[in-house]
Design a protein around this motif. Sequence first.
Motif, PDB file in Angstrom:
ATOM      1  N   GLU A 120       0.813  -1.214   0.000  1.00 20.87           N
ATOM      2  CA  GLU A 120       0.000   0.000   0.000  1.00 20.87           C
ATOM      3  C   GLU A 120       0.848   1.266   0.000  1.00 20.87           C
ATOM      4  O   GLU A 120       0.314   2.367  -0.066  1.00 20.87           O
ATOM      5  N   TRP A 121       2.148   1.099   0.082  1.00 23.29           N
ATOM      6  CA  TRP A 121       3.063   2.238   0.172  1.00 23.29           C
ATOM      7  C   TRP A 121       4.375   1.806  -0.467  1.00 23.29           C
ATOM      8  O   TRP A 121       4.767   0.656  -0.326  1.00 23.29           O
ATOM      9  N   PRO A 122       5.068   2.679  -1.201  1.00 22.14           N
ATOM     10  CA  PRO A 122       6.348   2.280  -1.794  1.00 22.14           C
ATOM     11  C   PRO A 122       7.292   1.711  -0.750  1.00 22.14           C
ATOM     12  O   PRO A 122       7.532   2.320   0.288  1.00 22.14           O
ATOM     13  N   ALA A 123       7.830   0.536  -1.009  1.00 17.65           N
ATOM     14  CA  ALA A 123       8.634  -0.164  -0.014  1.00 17.65           C
ATOM     15  C   ALA A 123      10.072   0.335   0.051  1.00 17.65           C
ATOM     16  O   ALA A 123      10.733   0.190   1.077  1.00 17.65           O
ATOM     17  N   ILE A 124      10.560   0.901  -1.046  1.00 21.13           N
ATOM     18  CA  ILE A 124      11.958   1.325  -1.137  1.00 21.13           C
ATOM     19  C   ILE A 124      12.023   2.849  -1.223  1.00 21.13           C
ATOM     20  O   ILE A 124      11.329   3.458  -2.043  1.00 21.13           O
ATOM     21  N   PRO A 125      12.833   3.502  -0.384  1.00 14.97           N
ATOM     22  CA  PRO A 125      12.972   4.964  -0.503  1.00 14.97           C
ATOM     23  C   PRO A 125      13.699   5.319  -1.782  1.00 14.97           C
ATOM     24  O   PRO A 125      14.515   4.541  -2.288  1.00 14.97           O
ATOM     25  N   TRP A 126      13.415   6.519  -2.285  1.00 18.49           N
ATOM     26  CA  TRP A 126      14.117   6.987  -3.480  1.00 18.49           C
ATOM     27  C   TRP A 126      14.580   8.419  -3.284  1.00 18.49           C
ATOM     28  O   TRP A 126      13.794   9.248  -2.846  1.00 18.49           O
ATOM     29  N   PRO A 127      15.826   8.725  -3.599  1.00 13.87           N
ATOM     30  CA  PRO A 127      16.869   7.785  -4.027  1.00 13.87           C
ATOM     31  C   PRO A 127      17.304   6.892  -2.858  1.00 13.87           C
ATOM     32  O   PRO A 127      17.166   7.284  -1.695  1.00 13.87           O
ATOM     33  N   PRO A 128      17.813   5.681  -3.137  1.00 15.79           N
ATOM     34  CA  PRO A 128      18.129   4.749  -2.057  1.00 15.79           C
ATOM     35  C   PRO A 128      19.319   5.158  -1.208  1.00 15.79           C
ATOM     36  O   PRO A 128      19.524   4.592  -0.140  1.00 15.79           O
ATOM     37  N   VAL A 129      20.126   6.104  -1.664  1.00 16.20           N
ATOM     38  CA  VAL A 129      21.268   6.560  -0.874  1.00 16.20           C
ATOM     39  C   VAL A 129      20.996   7.925  -0.258  1.00 16.20           C
ATOM     40  O   VAL A 129      21.775   8.400   0.534  1.00 16.20           O
TER      41      VAL A 129
END
Length: 307
Positions: A298-307
Amino acid sequence: MPAPERIPTGRLSGGEPAAEPAGPLPGPAAPARAAAAPEPAAGLSAAFLAEGELTVRGRIQEASNAVLYCTVEHDGRSAACVYKPVAGERPLWDFPDGTLAQREVAAYEVARACGWDLIPPTVLREGPYGTGMVQEWIEPPESSDAVPELLALVEDEEPGPGWKAVGFAELGEGRTALLVHADHPRLRQLAVLDAVINNGDRKGGHLLPGADGRFFAIDHGVTFNAEDKLRTLLWGWAGEPLPAEAVEVLRGLRTALADAAPLAARLAELITEAEIEALRARVAGLLRSGRHPEPSGEWPAIPWPPV
């Protein structure tokens, strides 16, 4: 997270309104060291950070909000710290304005209640630009050999020994690589802590190596939302049973969050009652399942940008 999960090259949270820039603050554009070099990170006490004289030495340009490099002096001792004034926070669409500093302190309080020294000492205090978060500065090791490797991109389909798979990252021009993180006990503690505090932004750049071989976690402003916001690069244990140590810690945390308990009273000064209730529910849910959480979808699992 299963290996076929892909990390796109663009924003993961499309449709969010653009945030306004942080308010301008005076000062040099980059940290300028004091004439007398401050002491390296050495486990400063919260009282030292709260009571010492705070002097701004420079501004860290790369940060999205105002982050000021400072020294704090108390009883003849000087040490480096980071100061994030509330006045320099840019608005976010899903968090109340002017609350990120309190959330950083709340994250430290919960980590401390867990007995995990994962977050540097962090306090809320007055500074040259108003109320803000002040946190011990983590000085990097002098040698890169002392920096633990925690995240990597590999060309294999599966992670090697000592690594956990997060997902496939698109590198452009049709190339992909497998994003992996270390199967490290301290990193696993952090994955549990992030699930507890509902961290919406666990990036690789938020893991800082310390001088003694340990690493520390920073930037906990987007935490404790009452809705599921967990976004992290530490999905390698998703669905796996929690370590016995983590279960014992969560049981203790459940007790510490009871009404009128000191931790609950402290958190009531920093976050809302609804957010405290959601925190209790997350701890109870982890204890019921006995497993690391999995992405909700229900929510993006990976932050962006990942670093």
